[in-house]
Scaffold this active site. Structure first.
Site, mmCIF file in Angstrom:
data_model
loop_
_atom_site.group_PDB
_atom_site.id
_atom_site.type_symbol
_atom_site.label_atom_id
_atom_site.label_comp_id
_atom_site.label_asym_id
_atom_site.label_seq_id
_atom_site.Cartn_x
_atom_site.Cartn_y
_atom_site.Cartn_z
ATOM 1 N N THR A 41 21.303 25.436 54.643
ATOM 2 C CA THR A 41 21.850 26.537 53.809
ATOM 3 C C THR A 41 20.815 27.588 53.396
ATOM 4 O OG1 THR A 41 23.554 25.011 53.044
ATOM 5 C CG2 THR A 41 23.314 26.987 51.740
ATOM 6 N N GLU A 95 30.996 21.898 58.482
ATOM 7 C CA GLU A 95 31.436 22.024 57.081
ATOM 8 C C GLU A 95 32.532 21.043 56.692
ATOM 9 O OE1 GLU A 95 29.506 23.693 54.342
ATOM 10 O OE2 GLU A 95 29.480 24.934 56.142
ATOM 11 N N GLY A 129 20.997 23.496 48.984
ATOM 12 C CA GLY A 129 20.668 22.178 48.451
ATOM 13 C C GLY A 129 21.825 21.213 48.330
HETATM 14 O O1 DON Z 1 29.086 23.974 50.653
HETATM 15 C C1 DON Z 1 28.282 23.129 50.274
HETATM 16 O O2 DON Z 1 28.133 22.800 49.143
HETATM 17 C C2 DON Z 1 27.359 22.482 51.293
HETATM 18 N N1 DON Z 1 27.978 22.472 52.619
HETATM 19 C C3 DON Z 1 26.057 23.229 51.291
HETATM 20 C C4 DON Z 1 25.061 22.518 52.190
HETATM 21 C C5 DON Z 1 23.702 22.668 51.706
HETATM 22 O O3 DON Z 1 23.394 23.395 50.817
HETATM 23 C C6 DON Z 1 22.700 21.846 52.385
HETATM 24 N N2 DON Z 1 21.419 22.087 51.700
HETATM 25 N N3 DON Z 1 20.325 21.935 51.653
#
Ligand code: DON
Length: 588
Positions: free
Chosen positions: A414, A451, A499
């Site tokens: 991300t 996702e 995160g």
């Molecule tokens: O949408 C979300 O909350 C997660 N798919 C975000 C993934 C993420 O931040 C991974 N991070 N380090």
């Protein structure tokens, strides 16, 4: 545009490995350990290295890679809006930080409009395919799959939202000519860029998974070897995709040859195919939603409501803490962290039970953020020790609710983009392909997201439906928390982070450090993380470990690799970039 103010108060890639191309790029600037930093941004890198915020008069941008910042700066300097600059930044991030975000993913955007003073959000979250069922992530006997068995391959791929979001943002909020916004990314994709230390180390760490799919393997592991720091990496397939997007808009992505390639890649993924169809792509829409704003001291903290749990959970944490004198306690007092830690645990318990895509399930947002509900939960914090047990509360609701607790798994990638332009607009956007390198499937120069693993793998908990279960067309619950703080209607702080579910704690901590502890943006971003979501306290450094243990917490020391990017809007603009990652803040 209006705010919801809750009174609470593909195979075509041709990578060129350094040894074979003999044209390793010498870094332009003084970036850490081989990072390519354009000369213009040397001042930004120096400020970051010294722990100081970057200052500017007119506009500012903070993002995860110097080349992306440079692309955005070019747009802003030419008079573009923050939305225009974001398109250029995202196009470059998809190239230089492909593990984190890109055309194959989704994003949420929060926008404060300088002319109208209004705030709104755009939801470019991925959707579950229309053929998805609640058992998507279960084996033949109904047991949840192992996380990476679900992630790697086609099963986890949701309909990408980012290309549509770029265009929706540009149509509503931009003024620069659309095709030109891709020029830097196209040039870099064709000429090549130097592989950064972070990209190289993540490729090395994920080599086994990346090697499972030929297009992905050939790009990230040319001749079987992981890309190395400083290798010049070219991606002509990505340049071609961007050209199509620049010329024809998102239609070129959601229909026609690119859409057909995405679907063929997802459905044909060896060992773990998915059910995405061309119909899913053709019907994808960005949704404009009201911003979710909650008060905190003299500020309103505005962010992304469902399907993200970001703003509501950050809002609950701050609301639970409002009655306490964090400013008086200061950042070194274990008592401050007891309060923050248990406020966060209480908020995560509610998040796990109630938060999901509100277009599919009723979410009791008003109840969760009502002042009397928060007061009753906040009273639980009035002891001296860690709360022995945490359970979700019973907020008021307009619709009968009997939910099971969420069982989704979230692991770290991300990227976060913060931009303030010369017109008084502020943009906060968190953008992702979910796991590092997403599903590991690569099509036409970009990676496809995983996702859908943000859904709960189980659909029921002891007979009760889980709010965040898989349903066709639904958007998986997110923790992304792009945020804008406003005071008297004016934006004062723009921030967000990657995160996974740790995002919520990173953002809440940075707000508290800036509001309560008076830190500047760089200090607030850099302040070591202490995060508690589900009971154990995750600490980035041993400071405070002993007193927190004495209060009854299980304490774990671990890396907490946020990627916070923040901009303070005061007499001047001040930008902060997370020292844990490669990003920079830069302005003029
Ligand atoms: O949408 C979300 O909350 C997660 N798919 C975000 C993934 C993420 O931040 C991974 N991070 N380090």
């Amino acid at each position: 545009m209006r705010a919801l103010f809750l009174a609470l108060g593909i195979g075509l890639c041709t990578p060129v490995h350094a040894q074979q191309a003999a044209d390793t790029v010498a870094p332009e600037g003084a970036g850490a350990g081989g990072l390519q930093v354009p000369g213009l941004l040397a001042r930004a890198q120096a400020a970051k290295d010294a722990g100081r915020p970057v200052e500017a008069e007119n506009w500012m941008i903070a993002a995860a890679h110097p080349l992306a910042v440079e692309a955005g700066a070019t747009v802003l300097r030419a008079g573009g809006t923050a939305a225009d600059a974001m398109v250029a930044v995202q196009a470059v991030l998809g190239l230089v930080e492909p593990q984190s975000s890109g055309l194959g993913g989704g994003a949420f955007l929060v926008w404060h409009d300088g002319a109208s003073g209004e705030i709104t959000t755009l939801d470019g979250r991925e959707t579950a395919p229309l053929d998805a069922t609640p058992t998507l992530f279960q084996d033949a006997s109904g047991q949840p799959l192992e996380f990476f068995d679900a992630v790697v391959g086609g099963r986890s791929v949701g309909t990408p939202g980012t290309p549509a979001l770029l265009k929706a943002a540009h149509d509503r909020l931009g003024q620069a000519a659309w095709p030109g916004l891709f020029a830097d990314a196209i040039r870099l994709a064709e000429e090549g860029f130097a592989v950064s230390p972070r990209l190289a180390s993540l490729v090395a760490g994920d080599a086994d998974r990346l090697a499972r799919f030929p297009a992905t393997r050939d790009y990230f592991l040319p001749e079987g070897e992981p890309l190395a720091v400083g290798d010049r990496l070219r991606n002509p397939a990505y340049a071609e995709t961007l050209r199509a997007l620049a010329t024809h808009g998102p239609r070129a992505f959601y229909t026609g040859e690119i859409a057909a390639d995405i679907v063929a890649t997802v459905q044909g993924a060896p060992g773990n195919p998915g059910v995405l169809t061309e119909t899913d792509l053709a019907v994808y829409r960005v949704k404009e939603r009201p911003a979710l704003c909650v008060p905190y001291h003299s500020y309103e903290v505005c962010g992304m409501g469902p399907p993200s749990s970001g703003a509501s959970t950050v809002g609950q944490i701050l609301g639970l803490l409002s009655p306490f004198d964090l400013a008086g306690l200061g950042s070194d007092d274990p008592e401050a962290w007891r309060l923050i830690g248990d406020a966060s645990r209480l908020a995560f318990a509610d998040r796990g039970r109630y938060l999901a895509d509100s277009d599919f399930v009723p979410v009791p947002l008003k109840g969760l953020l009502a002042s009397d509900y928060l007061k009753s939960r906040s009273d639980l914090l009035r002891g001296d020790d860690a709360l022995p047990e945490i359970a979700p509360g019973r907020p008021e609701f307009d619709h009968a609710l009997n939910r099971g607790d969420d069982q989704s798994i979230e692991l770290p990638s991300t990227s976060h983009i913060s931009i303030v332009d010369g017109y008084g607009n502020a943009l906060s956007m968190t953008t992702t392909i979910e796991n590092g390198f997403g599903s590991r499937l690569m099509v036409r120069g970009f990676l496809l997201n995983n996702e859908l693993t943000d859904f709960s793998f189980a659909s029921h908990d002891e007979g009760r439906l889980i709010a965040n279960r898989v349903e066709p067309g639904k958007r998986p619950r997110s923790s992304m928390a792009p945020t804008i703080l406003r005071r008297d209607g004016a934006p004062v702080l723009v921030l967000g982070s990657p995160g996974g579910s740790l995002i919520i704690g990173y953002v809440a901590k940075t707000i508290i450090a800036w509001v309560d502890w008076g830190m500047d943006v760089q200090e607030a971003v850099a302040l070591p993380h202490l995060i508690n979501r589900f009971g154990p306290y995750d600490l980035e450094e041993p400071r405070l470990a002993a007193p927190l243990r004495a209060m009854g917490y299980e304490v774990t020391l671990r890396d907490l690799t946020s990627g916070l990017h923040a901009i303070e809007i005061g007499e001047v603009l001040q930008g902060g970039a997370d020292p844990r990652r490669e990003g920079l803040a830069y302005g003029e």
